[in-house]
Design a protein around this motif. Structure first.
Motif, PDB file in Angstrom:
ATOM      1  N   VAL A 275      -1.208  11.273  -0.009  1.00  0.00           N
ATOM      2  CA  VAL A 275      -2.314  10.494   0.552  1.00  0.00           C
ATOM      3  C   VAL A 275      -1.702   9.224   1.124  1.00  0.00           C
ATOM      4  CG1 VAL A 275      -4.487   9.319   0.105  1.00  0.00           C
ATOM      5  CG2 VAL A 275      -3.960  11.451  -1.087  1.00  0.00           C
ATOM      6  N   TRP A 276      -1.775   9.082   2.435  1.00  0.00           N
ATOM      7  CA  TRP A 276      -1.043   8.025   3.123  1.00  0.00           C
ATOM      8  C   TRP A 276      -1.806   6.702   3.120  1.00  0.00           C
ATOM      9  CZ3 TRP A 276       3.896   8.987   4.321  1.00  0.00           C
ATOM     10  CH2 TRP A 276       4.286  10.319   4.371  1.00  0.00           C
ATOM     11  N   LYS A 277      -1.075   5.629   2.844  1.00  0.00           N
ATOM     12  CA  LYS A 277      -1.580   4.260   2.916  1.00  0.00           C
ATOM     13  C   LYS A 277      -2.886   4.110   2.140  1.00  0.00           C
ATOM     14  CE  LYS A 277       0.648   3.439   7.376  1.00  0.00           C
ATOM     15  NZ  LYS A 277       0.451   3.059   8.803  1.00  0.00           N
ATOM     16  N   ALA A 278      -2.809   4.381   0.854  1.00  0.00           N
ATOM     17  CA  ALA A 278      -4.022   4.374   0.031  1.00  0.00           C
ATOM     18  C   ALA A 278      -3.786   3.645  -1.283  1.00  0.00           C
ATOM     19  CB  ALA A 278      -4.478   5.798  -0.241  1.00  0.00           C
TER      20      ALA A 278
ATOM     21  N   VAL B 165       0.857  -1.183   0.000  1.00  0.00           N
ATOM     22  CA  VAL B 165       0.000   0.000   0.000  1.00  0.00           C
ATOM     23  C   VAL B 165       0.892   1.231   0.000  1.00  0.00           C
ATOM     24  CG1 VAL B 165      -1.783   1.268   1.225  1.00  0.00           C
ATOM     25  CG2 VAL B 165      -1.829  -1.227   1.205  1.00  0.00           C
ATOM     26  N   GLY B 166       0.714   2.104  -0.989  1.00  0.00           N
ATOM     27  CA  GLY B 166       1.624   3.224  -1.170  1.00  0.00           C
ATOM     28  C   GLY B 166       1.177   4.510  -0.509  1.00  0.00           C
ATOM     29  N   ASN B 167       2.034   5.516  -0.626  1.00  0.00           N
ATOM     30  CA  ASN B 167       1.784   6.864  -0.124  1.00  0.00           C
ATOM     31  C   ASN B 167       1.977   7.846  -1.280  1.00  0.00           C
ATOM     32  OD1 ASN B 167       1.725   5.736   2.607  1.00  0.00           O
ATOM     33  ND2 ASN B 167       3.963   5.690   2.476  1.00  0.00           N
ATOM     34  N   PRO B 168       1.039   7.904  -2.227  1.00  0.00           N
ATOM     35  CA  PRO B 168       1.282   8.653  -3.463  1.00  0.00           C
ATOM     36  C   PRO B 168       1.114  10.169  -3.327  1.00  0.00           C
ATOM     37  CG  PRO B 168      -0.906   7.689  -3.490  1.00  0.00           C
ATOM     38  CD  PRO B 168      -0.241   7.184  -2.250  1.00  0.00           C
TER      39      PRO B 168
ATOM     40  N   SER C  12      -7.844   1.173   6.713  1.00  0.00           N
ATOM     41  CA  SER C  12      -6.517   1.069   6.109  1.00  0.00           C
ATOM     42  C   SER C  12      -6.672   0.648   4.653  1.00  0.00           C
ATOM     43  CB  SER C  12      -5.664   0.052   6.864  1.00  0.00           C
ATOM     44  OG  SER C  12      -5.449   0.475   8.182  1.00  0.00           O
ATOM     45  N   ALA C  13      -6.023   1.357   3.781  1.00  0.00           N
ATOM     46  CA  ALA C  13      -5.991   1.086   2.338  1.00  0.00           C
ATOM     47  C   ALA C  13      -7.266   1.520   1.621  1.00  0.00           C
ATOM     48  CB  ALA C  13      -5.691  -0.372   2.041  1.00  0.00           C
ATOM     49  N   LYS C  14      -8.447   1.009   2.012  1.00  0.00           N
ATOM     50  CA  LYS C  14      -9.651   1.315   1.245  1.00  0.00           C
ATOM     51  C   LYS C  14     -10.785   1.690   2.193  1.00  0.00           C
ATOM     52  CE  LYS C  14     -11.960  -0.294  -2.954  1.00  0.00           C
ATOM     53  NZ  LYS C  14     -11.371   0.736  -3.811  1.00  0.00           N
ATOM     54  N   ASN C  15     -11.279   2.942   2.109  1.00  0.00           N
ATOM     55  CA  ASN C  15     -12.319   3.441   3.003  1.00  0.00           C
ATOM     56  C   ASN C  15     -13.699   2.956   2.573  1.00  0.00           C
ATOM     57  OD1 ASN C  15     -10.402   5.062   4.486  1.00  0.00           O
ATOM     58  ND2 ASN C  15     -10.389   6.441   2.719  1.00  0.00           N
ATOM     59  N   LYS C  16     -14.655   2.994   3.514  1.00  0.00           N
ATOM     60  CA  LYS C  16     -16.028   2.583   3.240  1.00  0.00           C
ATOM     61  C   LYS C  16     -16.921   3.809   3.087  1.00  0.00           C
ATOM     62  CE  LYS C  16     -15.825  -1.646   6.072  1.00  0.00           C
ATOM     63  NZ  LYS C  16     -16.396  -2.277   7.291  1.00  0.00           N
ATOM     64  N   PHE C  17     -17.752   3.799   2.062  1.00  0.00           N
ATOM     65  CA  PHE C  17     -18.718   4.874   1.857  1.00  0.00           C
ATOM     66  C   PHE C  17     -19.840   4.751   2.878  1.00  0.00           C
ATOM     67  CE2 PHE C  17     -22.620   6.458  -0.215  1.00  0.00           C
ATOM     68  CZ  PHE C  17     -22.241   7.780  -0.447  1.00  0.00           C
ATOM     69  N   VAL C  18     -20.216   5.896   3.500  1.00  0.00           N
ATOM     70  CA  VAL C  18     -21.306   5.921   4.473  1.00  0.00           C
ATOM     71  C   VAL C  18     -22.541   6.600   3.877  1.00  0.00           C
ATOM     72  CG1 VAL C  18     -22.062   6.739   6.742  1.00  0.00           C
ATOM     73  CG2 VAL C  18     -19.706   5.923   6.426  1.00  0.00           C
ATOM     74  N   GLY C  19     -22.368   7.800   3.325  1.00  0.00           N
ATOM     75  CA  GLY C  19     -23.502   8.510   2.759  1.00  0.00           C
ATOM     76  C   GLY C  19     -23.096   9.844   2.171  1.00  0.00           C
ATOM     77  N   LYS C  20     -24.018  10.460   1.454  1.00  0.00           N
ATOM     78  CA  LYS C  20     -23.792  11.765   0.837  1.00  0.00           C
ATOM     79  C   LYS C  20     -25.045  12.604   1.017  1.00  0.00           C
ATOM     80  CE  LYS C  20     -24.478  11.992  -3.655  1.00  0.00           C
ATOM     81  NZ  LYS C  20     -24.361  11.821  -5.119  1.00  0.00           N
ATOM     82  N   LEU C  21     -24.928  13.909   0.780  1.00  0.00           N
ATOM     83  CA  LEU C  21     -26.097  14.773   0.889  1.00  0.00           C
ATOM     84  C   LEU C  21     -27.179  14.310  -0.081  1.00  0.00           C
ATOM     85  CD1 LEU C  21     -24.690  18.402   1.197  1.00  0.00           C
ATOM     86  CD2 LEU C  21     -25.287  16.800   3.008  1.00  0.00           C
ATOM     87  N   ARG C  22     -28.414  14.363   0.364  1.00  0.00           N
ATOM     88  CA  ARG C  22     -29.528  13.945  -0.485  1.00  0.00           C
ATOM     89  C   ARG C  22     -29.578  14.776  -1.767  1.00  0.00           C
ATOM     90  NH1 ARG C  22     -34.290  11.142   0.009  1.00  0.00           N
ATOM     91  NH2 ARG C  22     -35.971  11.795  -1.373  1.00  0.00           N
ATOM     92  N   ASN C  23     -29.290  16.071  -1.639  1.00  0.00           N
ATOM     93  CA  ASN C  23     -29.276  16.966  -2.802  1.00  0.00           C
ATOM     94  C   ASN C  23     -27.967  17.735  -2.833  1.00  0.00           C
ATOM     95  OD1 ASN C  23     -32.137  16.515  -3.624  1.00  0.00           O
ATOM     96  ND2 ASN C  23     -32.580  17.518  -1.669  1.00  0.00           N
ATOM     97  N   ASP C  24     -27.502  18.044  -4.046  1.00  0.00           N
ATOM     98  CA  ASP C  24     -26.340  18.917  -4.166  1.00  0.00           C
ATOM     99  C   ASP C  24     -26.655  20.255  -3.512  1.00  0.00           C
ATOM    100  OD1 ASP C  24     -25.280  16.857  -5.630  1.00  0.00           O
ATOM    101  OD2 ASP C  24     -25.592  17.818  -7.578  1.00  0.00           O
ATOM    102  N   ILE C  25     -25.600  20.943  -3.096  1.00  0.00           N
ATOM    103  CA  ILE C  25     -25.760  22.203  -2.395  1.00  0.00           C
ATOM    104  C   ILE C  25     -24.787  23.205  -3.013  1.00  0.00           C
ATOM    105  CG2 ILE C  25     -24.018  21.813  -0.605  1.00  0.00           C
ATOM    106  CD1 ILE C  25     -26.062  22.871   1.434  1.00  0.00           C
ATOM    107  N   ASN C  26     -24.898  24.471  -2.692  1.00  0.00           N
ATOM    108  CA  ASN C  26     -23.901  25.452  -3.084  1.00  0.00           C
ATOM    109  C   ASN C  26     -23.562  26.309  -1.870  1.00  0.00           C
ATOM    110  OD1 ASN C  26     -25.820  27.687  -2.977  1.00  0.00           O
ATOM    111  ND2 ASN C  26     -26.596  26.960  -4.943  1.00  0.00           N
TER     112      ASN C  26
END
Length: 316
Positions: free
Chosen positions: A56-59, A34-37, A257-271
């Motif tokens: 980006v460490w250990k990714a 796992v690198g640090n690119p 470590s290495a690969k993160n898990k997606f939890v969620g995102k905003l229901r709608n885009d925002i500005n």
């Protein structure tokens, strides 16, 4: 002739980078691979260093938050820049800078790609943005521009759009409430280690293309479903290109470590204009102006994954 560049219209281009499936050249029996690119951009003709991203460490997959700005055409008159990807051999307290990058630090050059900025400028002049996705050929240690979306080979994505310099900055702070626990620990004793990512949207109507550029990533807080993340400031050029109506998105991830898990995102885009109206009024647990997080399943919203509370959003 030496001053011809002074009479040409110079475009300021903001470059951003993503890497997928990148394993370190140090992949051995004793090393996980796992690198640090990080990415370094230099002028192809003069070899002058133009800019450098964070490490980006250990990714294995990396979205770099630090953009690199280029004035084009430059004094060298060359339309080409060399994009170099290095593996950082230092420690997490030792970031790379233009002065101590690459071969000067003993880091390993993973690969490099020759980018023609004139192609990006043509796309920008057409009302869009420049985009390249290239695959790394490990045997040759060079970047080859070929499509292979199903491959697990390392890929580098470069996005470039027109940018306008500004010194305006904004102070932001968020809190998460009821962040979904995506950990599967023994007896459910572990919790999500949440961090958030802010992205901005670029569109190219003529090509039907969209690009989401990562512009900020918070630190993660271990085992916390109601995190109060630290406050931070961003330059408006980096955040929204100085456009308060530009589409933004906030995602929450679980650090792994290495690969993160997606939890969620905003229901709608925002500005930014809307974001500044969503300030919490009655403290850091006030849900009145909360921004809802949702999961995604094949492009459809599913369960609620928590809420984002805006604690700070003020110009500084």
């Amino acid at each position: 002739e030496k001053n011809n560049h002074m009479y040409k219209k110079v475009m300021r281009i903001q470059l951003s980078f993503e890497i997928e499936h990148l394993w370190s050249p140090r992949n051995t029996f004793f090393f996980s691979g796992v690198g640090n690119p990080y990415v370094l951009v230099k002028d192809n003709e003069t070899s002058q260093h133009i800019g450098i991203t964070e490490t980006v460490w250990k990714a294995i997959d990396s979205s770099f938050c630090t953009p690199i700005y280029i004035e084009f055409p430059s004094r060298s008159e060359s339309p080409y820049v060399t994009i170099c990807v290095y593996d950082n051999y230092g420690n997490q307290n030792e970031e790379r800078h233009v002065e101590n990058e690459g071969s000067k630090s003993g880091d390993s050059l993973v690969g490099e790609y020759l980018l023609d900025l004139s192609e990006f400028k043509s796309d920008i002049d057409n009302g869009g943005f420049g985009f390249k996705k290239v695959v790394l050929d490990k045997s040759e240690k060079v970047w080859n521009a070929r499509e292979n979306s199903d491959s697990k080979q390392p890929t580098l994505t470069v996005c470039g759009h027109q940018s306008s310099r500004t010194d305006e900055r904004i102070l932001l702070q968020f809190r998460g409430l009821g962040i979904k626990n995506v950990e599967k620990g023994v007896f459910s004793l572990t919790r999500t280690d949440p961090f958030f990512v802010i992205k901005k949207k670029h569109t190219y109507a003529a090509e039907g293309r969209t690009c989401w550029q990562t512009i900020y990533q918070s630190k993660y807080l271990k085992n916390h479903l109601n995190p109060v993340w630290e406050r931070f400031t961003l330059n408006l050029e980096q955040l929204c290109d100085g456009d308060f109506s530009k589409d933004l998105q906030i995602e929450v991830w679980d650090f792994e470590s290495a690969k993160n898990k997606f939890v969620g995102k905003l229901r709608n885009d925002i500005n930014l204009e809307i974001l500044m109206t969503k300030l919490s009024i009655k403290g850091n647990a006030d849900r009145k102006n909360a921004l809802r997080l949702v999961e995604e399943d094949d492009g459809f919203d599913t369960d609620t994954a928590g809420e984002i509370i805006v604690l700070k959003a003020e110009m500084v």
